[in-house]
Design an enzyme around this catalytic site. Structure first.
Site, short mmCIF file in Angstrom:
data_model
loop_
_atom_site.label_atom_id
_atom_site.label_comp_id
_atom_site.label_asym_id
_atom_site.label_seq_id
_atom_site.Cartn_x
_atom_site.Cartn_y
_atom_site.Cartn_z
CD GLN A 123 -2.62 1.20 2.60
OE1 GLN A 123 -2.04 1.43 3.64
NE2 GLN A 123 -3.93 1.00 2.55
N GLY A 124 0.88 1.99 -1.10
CA GLY A 124 1.67 3.22 -1.21
C GLY A 124 0.77 4.43 -1.02
CB SER B 104 1.95 6.98 4.56
OG SER B 104 0.86 6.41 5.21
CB SER C 181 3.36 -2.98 5.36
OG SER C 181 3.14 -2.07 6.40
CD GLU D 108 -5.53 0.28 6.58
OE1 GLU D 108 -5.86 1.45 6.40
OE2 GLU D 108 -4.37 -0.14 6.42
CD GLU E 226 -3.70 10.91 18.70
OE1 GLU E 226 -3.35 10.19 17.74
OE2 GLU E 226 -3.29 10.71 19.86
C1 LIG Z 1 3.29 -0.61 11.48
C2 LIG Z 1 2.86 0.41 10.46
C3 LIG Z 1 2.59 -0.02 9.16
C4 LIG Z 1 2.20 0.93 8.21
N1 LIG Z 1 1.98 0.48 6.92
C5 LIG Z 1 1.65 1.38 5.97
C6 LIG Z 1 1.50 0.95 4.61
O1 LIG Z 1 1.65 -0.22 4.27
N2 LIG Z 1 1.21 1.88 3.68
C7 LIG Z 1 1.02 3.20 4.00
O2 LIG Z 1 0.72 3.99 3.10
N3 LIG Z 1 1.18 3.66 5.27
C8 LIG Z 1 1.50 2.77 6.26
N4 LIG Z 1 1.68 3.20 7.56
C9 LIG Z 1 1.61 4.63 7.84
C10 LIG Z 1 0.41 5.05 8.68
O3 LIG Z 1 -0.77 5.03 7.92
C11 LIG Z 1 0.74 6.48 9.19
O4 LIG Z 1 1.85 6.37 10.07
C12 LIG Z 1 -0.42 7.10 9.93
O5 LIG Z 1 -1.47 7.38 9.03
C13 LIG Z 1 0.01 8.42 10.64
O6 LIG Z 1 0.66 9.27 9.78
P1 LIG Z 1 2.09 9.91 10.16
O7 LIG Z 1 2.98 8.82 10.63
O8 LIG Z 1 2.53 10.74 9.02
O9 LIG Z 1 1.79 10.84 11.44
P2 LIG Z 1 1.20 12.31 11.39
O10 LIG Z 1 0.02 12.35 10.51
O11 LIG Z 1 2.32 13.24 11.11
O12 LIG Z 1 0.70 12.49 12.88
C14 LIG Z 1 1.58 12.86 13.96
C15 LIG Z 1 0.71 13.02 15.21
O13 LIG Z 1 -0.23 14.11 15.03
C16 LIG Z 1 -1.55 13.64 15.27
N5 LIG Z 1 -2.50 14.29 14.37
C17 LIG Z 1 -2.31 14.49 13.02
N6 LIG Z 1 -3.41 15.09 12.50
C18 LIG Z 1 -4.30 15.24 13.50
C19 LIG Z 1 -5.63 15.79 13.57
N7 LIG Z 1 -6.27 16.27 12.49
N8 LIG Z 1 -6.28 15.77 14.78
C20 LIG Z 1 -5.66 15.28 15.89
N9 LIG Z 1 -4.39 14.77 15.86
C21 LIG Z 1 -3.73 14.73 14.70
C22 LIG Z 1 -1.50 12.16 14.98
O14 LIG Z 1 -2.55 11.46 15.64
C23 LIG Z 1 -0.12 11.77 15.53
O15 LIG Z 1 -0.17 11.59 16.92
C24 LIG Z 1 2.07 2.29 8.54
C25 LIG Z 1 2.33 2.71 9.85
C26 LIG Z 1 2.73 1.79 10.80
C27 LIG Z 1 3.02 2.28 12.21
#
Ligand SMILES: Cc1cc2nc3c(=O)[nH]c(=O)nc-3n(C[C@H](O)[C@H](O)[C@H](O)COP(=O)(O)OP(=O)(O)OC[C@H]3O[C@@H](n4cnc5c(N)ncnc54)[C@H](O)[C@@H]3O)c2cc1C
Length: 376
Positions: free
Chosen positions: A121-122, A124, A156, A239, A360
């Site tokens: 899944q591409g 993020s 992933s 999902e 969140e």
């Molecule tokens: C084990 C694992 C597997 C993953 N696999 C994939 C994958 O296969 N493909 C893929 O595309 N992605 C994948 N992800 C990514 C995952 O979807 C993102 O990490 C997640 O959506 C959060 O985005 P971010 O890490 O950029 O954090 P950010 O969006 O930068 O968030 C940082 C913090 O700010 C808070 N925050 C942000 N916006 C808001 C808001 N509007 N209101 C309140 N709080 C907020 C968040 O809750 C968090 O605490 C994976 C992540 C993990 C941990």
């Protein structure tokens, strides 16, 4: 509220149980967690076994209740989980089944069902996680191809994937939710570079993916151009739907094991430990009921899971962390030994409140779409 099983569903359960009792002893040994080619072969091999036995399409063709029974019984019997097949079977496959053309369904669904191709899944990007719609990976149209440049992160299984469900920006001038398209990108296309990332638990589950002028046929677009956000919502609803059913069953088993260990090592004498274990037992029972409720809702809405998945994900991800916190308390200093059971699981449980949408964000969804609160 009680989910009632029909005689046909009970018959399905009995038949599946009988088959699992014969099929599982014949499986090869599980590869080590860091043996990615081995894991790919093992996970696809299990899918092929399911295919040969007529169970391959249970994730998208069966009713939500039949799917629930399948996930419950396979987990109880100790069968392998979807593993590297996760995105294909639980995200991309159902999305293509719901939104793809007849040609796309014919091209991509059979290899997923037969255990021949792995998807990743591409979605993020470094600056587009929770706010996914602000993604910047660009796709420029050139004849009957898109030319894609940008980067993805936390992808992933990217190391062993054949295909990527990729979100790209096809219109940079449109409001951000309206300029996105959903593409199926072959991972061996020239210009795709995968750089594995190591997690806290030491494994390389996910990777950064760099895209440099990657050519993807326009025919690989699922849904209309610039309608990718709507298609993405379909993917994400899967999902957060029944994807965690097997894990809840597994957590209930781990809870029983932790209680056994506490009895054996004397930690049971601590009333605080007993109280926490008792509360977790109630939590997992409630989560199981919530799963059944979500499945009933899904059944009523024609199979597409609803926002109840967000309520489930929110509580489940936290309760899973509490499970391994109490495991660490029961283990005492043993919780520092990475070789002991539950120690690596405790580390990886930390990611549950982030992956598949942070807690969140789930609270925002519950607040806005279930409670009807104004957008903050
Ligand atoms: C084990 C694992 C597997 C993953 N696999 C994939 C994958 O296969 N493909 C893929 O595309 N992605 C994948 N992800 C990514 C995952 O979807 C993102 O990490 C997640 O959506 C959060 O985005 P971010 O890490 O950029 O954090 P950010 O969006 O930068 O968030 C940082 C913090 O700010 C808070 N925050 C942000 N916006 C808001 C808001 N509007 N209101 C309140 N709080 C907020 C968040 O809750 C968090 O605490 C994976 C992540 C993990 C941990």
């Amino acid at each position: 509220m009680e989910l009632a099983y029909s005689p046909q569903e009970e018959e399905f359960r009995a038949r599946l149980r009988e088959w699992l009792a014969k099929a599982l002893p014949a499986l090869p040994p599980k590869p080590s967690p860091d043996d990615w080619p081995g894991r790919r072969a093992y996970d696809l091999g299990w899918q092929r076994t399911l295919y040969d036995a007529g169970y391959a399409d249970v994730h998208w063709d069966a009713s939500p209740t039949t799917r629930l029974i399948f996930l419950e019984e396979t987990e109880k019997a100790g069968a392998p989980y979807v593993g590297a097949g996760f995105v294909g079977l639980l995200h991309a496959g159902p999305t293509i089944a719901a939104e793809g053309t007849a040609g796309q369904r014919a091209r991509w669904l059979p290899p997923i069902l037969r255990g021949e191709e792995v998807w990743c899944q591409g979605f993020s990007e470094p600056d587009a996680g929770s706010d996914l719609a602000s993604l910047r990976t660009r796709a420029r149209r050139d004849g009957d191809e898109y030319v894609v440049s940008g980067s993805k992160i936390w992808t992933s299984h990217a190391e062993v994937a054949d295909w990527c469900e990729l979100l790209v920006r096809t219109d940079g001038d449109a409001p951000k939710h309206r300029g996105i398209s959903w593409l199926a990108m072959p991972m061996d296309a020239p210009g795709v570079t995968v750089r594995p990332l190591r997690t806290l638990a030491g494994s390389t589950e996910f990777a950064e993916v760099f895209l440099d002028e990657v050519r993807v046929p326009v025919a690989n677009r699922v849904g209309d151009e610039n309608d990718g956000w709507r298609v993405t919502m379909v993917t994400l609803s899967f999902e957060r739907g029944t994807a965690f059913v097997g894990e809840v069953v597994a957590c209930r088993r781990v809870l029983a094991e932790i209680a056994r260990e506490a009895r054996a090592n004397g930690r049971w004498d601590d009333s605080g430990v007993r109280r926490r274990l008792g509360r977790l037992n109630a939590e997992f029972r409630a989560l199981w009921r919530l799963t059944q409720w979500n499945v009933s809702e899904g059944e009523a809405s024609g199979g597409v899971p609803g926002v109840g998945g967000s309520v489930f994900k929110l509580r489940y991800s936290r309760v899973r962390q509490e499970l391994y916190e109490v495991a660490a308390e029961v283990l005492g200093v043993g919780a520092l030994d990475l070789g002991r059971p539950w120690v690596l699981d405790r580390l990886s449980s930390l990611s549950y409140t982030i992956a598949a949408g942070t807690s969140e964000i789930q609270r925002n969804i519950v607040g806005e779409r279930i409670l009807g609160l104004p957008k903050g």
